[in-house]
Motif scaffolding. Structure first.
Motif, PDB file in Angstrom:
ATOM      1  N   ILE A 278       5.243   7.530 -14.934  1.00 14.76           N
ATOM      2  CA  ILE A 278       4.800   7.439 -15.266  1.00 14.76           C
ATOM      3  C   ILE A 278       4.900   7.012 -17.114  1.00 14.76           C
ATOM      4  CG2 ILE A 278       2.933   8.541 -17.431  1.00 14.76           C
ATOM      5  CD1 ILE A 278       2.078  10.034 -14.713  1.00 14.76           C
ATOM      6  N   ASP A 279       6.616   8.146 -17.675  1.00 15.12           N
ATOM      7  CA  ASP A 279       6.932   7.091 -18.611  1.00 15.12           C
ATOM      8  C   ASP A 279       7.456   5.614 -18.527  1.00 15.12           C
ATOM      9  OD1 ASP A 279       6.382  10.219 -19.549  1.00 15.12           O
ATOM     10  OD2 ASP A 279       8.734  10.429 -19.281  1.00 15.12           O
ATOM     11  N   ALA A 280       8.514   5.523 -17.219  1.00 11.51           N
ATOM     12  CA  ALA A 280       8.833   4.434 -17.221  1.00 11.51           C
ATOM     13  C   ALA A 280       7.602   3.145 -17.656  1.00 11.51           C
ATOM     14  CB  ALA A 280       9.263   3.660 -16.021  1.00 11.51           C
ATOM     15  N   HIS A 281       6.368   3.622 -16.920  1.00 17.12           N
ATOM     16  CA  HIS A 281       5.781   2.774 -17.048  1.00 17.12           C
ATOM     17  C   HIS A 281       5.007   1.970 -18.574  1.00 17.12           C
ATOM     18  CE1 HIS A 281       4.003   2.360 -12.406  1.00 17.12           C
ATOM     19  NE2 HIS A 281       5.048   2.453 -12.912  1.00 17.12           N
ATOM     20  N   GLU A 282       4.577   3.378 -19.232  1.00 15.42           N
ATOM     21  CA  GLU A 282       4.071   3.927 -20.773  1.00 15.42           C
ATOM     22  C   GLU A 282       5.531   3.050 -21.898  1.00 15.42           C
ATOM     23  OE1 GLU A 282       4.143   7.712 -21.793  1.00 15.42           O
ATOM     24  OE2 GLU A 282       1.622   7.699 -20.344  1.00 15.42           O
TER      25      GLU A 282
END
Length: 130
Positions: free
Chosen positions: A70-74
């Motif tokens: 999720i952090d990478a996508h954000e």
């Protein structure tokens, strides 16, 4: 995935051993700390004995991996948003250039039409004289 689970199990076992949750009561003599291999064996035994323990480790790792994803996508989303303005400016510049080109061609065509009209008048005057 299995390597991560094993690492987490070993870390949790090391924390449990260092925490002293199984420490004797106050005033009792301290037992010597077990070796690393003994700690690993104790962790493996505890994990094999309690399937809920193994499942909780897997769930913890899955949650951590999901959060990293999720952090990478954000991060990618914010990167795209930051660069989106450049794309908008580039399209706006292309539309302005296209409009200027169309305007220039329109004016050039009007000038050519007036020149053709002037040439036709000169030709008709020359024919009348001849």
């Amino acid at each position: 995935m299995k390597k991560i689970a094993i690492v987490v199990v070993l870390l949790l076992c090391g924390i449990a051993v260092a925490d002293g949750s199984g420490a004797p009561a106050a005033g009792a003599p301290m037992a010597p700390s077990p070796s690393l291999e003994a700690a690993r064996q104790a962790c493996a035994t505890a994990m094999n004995a309690d399937p809920n323990f193994a499942k909780s480790i897997e769930l913890t790792i899955d949650k951590q991996l999901d959060q990293k994803t999720i952090d990478a996508h954000e991060d990618a989303y914010h990167h795209i948003q930051k660069n989106e303005n450049h794309v908008i400016y580039a399209y706006a510049a292309m539309w302005v250039l296209a409009a200027l080109l169309v305007g220039f061609l329109f004016l050039r065509q009007q000038a050519l039409k007036s020149e053709i009209l002037a040439l036709k008048r000169d030709l008709s005057r020359h024919e009348e004289k001849a």
